[in-house]
Design a protein around this motif. Structure first.
Motif, PDB file in Angstrom:
ATOM      1  N   GLN A 185      -5.216  -3.607  -6.912  1.00 50.01           N
ATOM      2  CA  GLN A 185      -5.198  -4.757  -5.642  1.00 50.01           C
ATOM      3  C   GLN A 185      -5.040  -5.612  -4.908  1.00 50.01           C
ATOM      4  O   GLN A 185      -3.846  -5.766  -5.898  1.00 50.01           O
ATOM      5  CB  GLN A 185      -6.291  -5.884  -6.722  1.00 50.01           C
ATOM      6  CG  GLN A 185      -7.232  -5.398  -7.093  1.00 50.01           C
ATOM      7  CD  GLN A 185      -7.671  -5.174  -8.905  1.00 50.01           C
ATOM      8  OE1 GLN A 185      -6.500  -5.000  -9.231  1.00 50.01           O
ATOM      9  NE2 GLN A 185      -8.372  -5.505 -10.183  1.00 50.01           N
ATOM     10  N   CYS A 186      -4.826  -5.784  -4.095  1.00 44.44           N
ATOM     11  CA  CYS A 186      -3.556  -5.812  -2.790  1.00 44.44           C
ATOM     12  C   CYS A 186      -3.410  -7.524  -2.829  1.00 44.44           C
ATOM     13  O   CYS A 186      -4.627  -7.827  -2.434  1.00 44.44           O
ATOM     14  CB  CYS A 186      -3.947  -5.548  -1.621  1.00 44.44           C
ATOM     15  SG  CYS A 186      -4.387  -4.205  -1.068  1.00 44.44           S
ATOM     16  N   ARG A 239      -5.724  -8.436   1.301  1.00 40.85           N
ATOM     17  CA  ARG A 239      -6.434  -7.422   1.612  1.00 40.85           C
ATOM     18  C   ARG A 239      -7.519  -6.390   0.161  1.00 40.85           C
ATOM     19  O   ARG A 239      -7.180  -6.077  -0.270  1.00 40.85           O
ATOM     20  CB  ARG A 239      -5.412  -6.117   2.427  1.00 40.85           C
ATOM     21  CG  ARG A 239      -4.161  -6.419   3.371  1.00 40.85           C
ATOM     22  CD  ARG A 239      -3.525  -6.059   3.270  1.00 40.85           C
ATOM     23  NE  ARG A 239      -2.685  -5.248   2.545  1.00 40.85           N
ATOM     24  CZ  ARG A 239      -1.768  -4.639   2.382  1.00 40.85           C
ATOM     25  NH1 ARG A 239      -1.789  -2.988   3.527  1.00 40.85           N
ATOM     26  NH2 ARG A 239      -0.759  -4.426   1.871  1.00 40.85           N
ATOM     27  N   LYS A 240      -8.275  -6.127   1.173  1.00 35.90           N
ATOM     28  CA  LYS A 240      -9.703  -5.269   0.756  1.00 35.90           C
ATOM     29  C   LYS A 240      -9.952  -4.190   1.331  1.00 35.90           C
ATOM     30  O   LYS A 240     -11.222  -3.548   0.338  1.00 35.90           O
ATOM     31  CB  LYS A 240     -10.845  -5.971   0.718  1.00 35.90           C
ATOM     32  CG  LYS A 240     -10.665  -7.498  -0.121  1.00 35.90           C
ATOM     33  CD  LYS A 240     -11.855  -8.448   0.299  1.00 35.90           C
ATOM     34  CE  LYS A 240     -12.257  -9.453  -0.680  1.00 35.90           C
ATOM     35  NZ  LYS A 240     -11.042 -10.495  -0.105  1.00 35.90           N
ATOM     36  N   ASP A 241      -9.578  -3.375   2.227  1.00 35.88           N
ATOM     37  CA  ASP A 241      -9.267  -2.264   2.988  1.00 35.88           C
ATOM     38  C   ASP A 241      -8.658  -0.497   2.528  1.00 35.88           C
ATOM     39  O   ASP A 241      -9.159  -0.161   2.463  1.00 35.88           O
ATOM     40  CB  ASP A 241      -9.555  -1.929   4.531  1.00 35.88           C
ATOM     41  CG  ASP A 241      -8.478  -2.883   4.491  1.00 35.88           C
ATOM     42  OD1 ASP A 241      -7.523  -3.710   4.285  1.00 35.88           O
ATOM     43  OD2 ASP A 241      -8.683  -2.756   6.131  1.00 35.88           O
ATOM     44  N   VAL A 242      -7.688  -1.173   1.366  1.00 39.20           N
ATOM     45  CA  VAL A 242      -6.688  -0.677   1.007  1.00 39.20           C
ATOM     46  C   VAL A 242      -6.775  -0.588  -0.406  1.00 39.20           C
ATOM     47  O   VAL A 242      -6.959  -1.550  -0.481  1.00 39.20           O
ATOM     48  CB  VAL A 242      -5.719   0.168   1.816  1.00 39.20           C
ATOM     49  CG1 VAL A 242      -5.883  -0.066   3.811  1.00 39.20           C
ATOM     50  CG2 VAL A 242      -5.170  -1.825   1.784  1.00 39.20           C
ATOM     51  N   GLN A 243      -5.808   0.457  -0.788  1.00 38.77           N
ATOM     52  CA  GLN A 243      -5.447   0.117  -2.377  1.00 38.77           C
ATOM     53  C   GLN A 243      -4.219  -0.119  -2.249  1.00 38.77           C
ATOM     54  O   GLN A 243      -3.766   0.806  -1.377  1.00 38.77           O
ATOM     55  CB  GLN A 243      -6.320   1.031  -3.720  1.00 38.77           C
ATOM     56  CG  GLN A 243      -5.767   1.175  -4.848  1.00 38.77           C
ATOM     57  CD  GLN A 243      -6.555   1.954  -5.675  1.00 38.77           C
ATOM     58  OE1 GLN A 243      -7.544   2.034  -6.088  1.00 38.77           O
ATOM     59  NE2 GLN A 243      -5.772   3.129  -5.925  1.00 38.77           N
ATOM     60  N   ASP A 258       0.911  -1.074  -0.298  1.00 38.12           N
ATOM     61  CA  ASP A 258      -0.417  -0.265  -0.151  1.00 38.12           C
ATOM     62  C   ASP A 258       0.565   1.664   0.158  1.00 38.12           C
ATOM     63  O   ASP A 258       2.635   0.938   0.034  1.00 38.12           O
ATOM     64  CB  ASP A 258      -0.873   0.129   1.305  1.00 38.12           C
ATOM     65  CG  ASP A 258      -0.574  -0.101   2.659  1.00 38.12           C
ATOM     66  OD1 ASP A 258       1.036   0.521   2.619  1.00 38.12           O
ATOM     67  OD2 ASP A 258      -0.647  -0.550   3.423  1.00 38.12           O
TER      68      ASP A 258
END
Length: 393
Positions: free
Chosen positions: A368-369, A373-377, A223
């Motif tokens: 996409q991480c 992880r899906k809560d950040v780019q 990130d």
């Protein structure tokens, strides 16, 4: 750092920028990896072989297609080999998209870009007898060239990015990458570093071990905060770097005394031809690369293409390619063909899967991480390229 554990996210990483926002395209199958949906064009697979054509056009890394084995191939099959050498994976992808080539020796940072854009076709391994039990397990069924149960790549060889050092100057064998990253390194001003934005992953691997609070779980899934930390570390290293190398300059950097320690390839360390130069895979692990033959979706000479993939997967020929280029062969049976072959395989850790579990094969970061992880780019390769520019100034 078990590759089997990271494989689902490594799949998406290897695809590169071409995958950003590609989910939900028209047609094809959809695969999920690390929470990403990847659209895969429905390219047909050959069901049976026909008569060989009179030629085959191959894109290859230097050292992969040479007269030492192409002459015999032509004599056996009637397929004349037309070779074009490429210098980078990006160049290989661009050339394959012209439709002028039947085969390419693709590295992991190119292979899935070709798959998801429909540039290559799934392979019928029943038509490639030498793709059998002797192909080392660590190079079969990997998600950077195997998708939705389809095999797209026939393994050629692999290698790790190791730590090379001049043992007359670095008198104790290093066990860590700290000698190239820490500001108090006694070898400041004599450190060699790889000249590419993907080298940021090497910094990330070191941070995974030394700054766990950053939460890096995959060196290709950073990130903004994690990329900033890796960039800061690289800027710190920049003040100590003697040379950012390419394969053409690595050897002279060490033999000329400009560098005494730094990242390298096994074949480049060997090319120094001096026993004082040694190498080690540090405790933090390393980056690495893996190559495979891939057949164009619209190959004009597919039968000769299949013949080439089978021919070069035999122990003898695959071993010749591996020895010529300087890498671990894909066909482990080569290692038992002679004392010379055994020595080569031992040097490149050809059948040592424990060794390669420490290697994070080059992949291309995307938005996409890739660690799930899906809560950040996460940052993509363009972000890495911009960060790399600030490192080198």
């Amino acid at each position: 750092m078990n590759k089997k554990l990271i494989a689902p996210v490594a799949l998406a990483a290897a695809v590169g920028l071409a995958l950003s926002g590609c989910a939900g395209g028209d047609g094809g199958e959809t695969a999920e990896a690390g929470g990403l949906q990847i659209d895969v064009p429905d390219v047909p697979m050959m069901e049976k072989l026909g008569d060989n054509e009179n030629e085959v056009n191959i894109l290859a890394w230097s050292g992969f297609v040479e007269p030492a084995w192409t002459d015999q191939f032509t004599a056996d099959t009637g397929c004349e080999v037309n070779r074009k050498i490429f210098a980078t994976s990006d160049e290989a992808v661009q050339l394959m998209r012209t439709g002028e080539y039947d085969l390419v020796s693709a590295s992991g940072d190119a292979s899935l870009r070709l798959i998801v854009d429909g540039n290559v076709q799934p392979l019928n391994t029943d038509l490639i007898p030498n793709f059998g039990d002797d192909i080392v397990e660590g190079m079969k069924g990997q998600l950077y060239d195997t998708l939705n149960g389809n095999v797209y790549g026939i393994p050629i060889g692999r290698g790790a990015n190791i730590l090379e050092y001049n043992s007359e100057v670095v008198t104790e064998e290093p066990t860590s990458w700290d000698v190239v990253w820490e500001a108090d390194s006694p070898y400041a001003g004599k450190i060699a570093a790889y000249d590419s934005p993907i080298y940021i992953a090497d910094a990330a691997i070191y941070l995974m071990a030394t700054q766990p609070e950053l939460g890096i779980e995959n060196p290709y899934a950073l990130d903004e905060e994690q990329l900033a930390a890796a960039t800061d570390l690289m800027k710190q290293q920049n003040k100590m770097v003697s040379e950012y190398w390419s394969p053409a300059t690595n050897v002279t950097s060490f033999t000329g005394g400009n560098s005494v320690v730094g990242t390298s390839w096994e074949v480049l360390r060997k090319a120094t031809q001096d026993e004082k130069f040694k190498s080690v895979l540090p405790e933090e692990g390393s980056t690495g690369w893996s190559d495979a033959w891939m057949l164009a979706a619209d190959a004009k000479h597919p039968n000769c293409g299949y013949a080439w993939m089978d021919y070069t997967s035999s122990p003898e020929v695959n071993g010749q390619i591996a020895m010529n280029f300087g890498m671990a062969p894909a066909n482990g049976a080569f290692c038992d063909t002679s004392d010379e072959a055994k020595a080569h395989c031992d040097y490149y850790n050809a059948t040592d899967e424990e060794y390669y579990k420490k290697v994070w094969f080059w992949t291309t970061p995307i938005d996409q991480c890739l660690d799930g992880r899906k809560d950040v780019q996460c940052t993509n390769y363009q972000d890495w390229t911009a960060a790399w520019a600030t490192v080198k100034g």
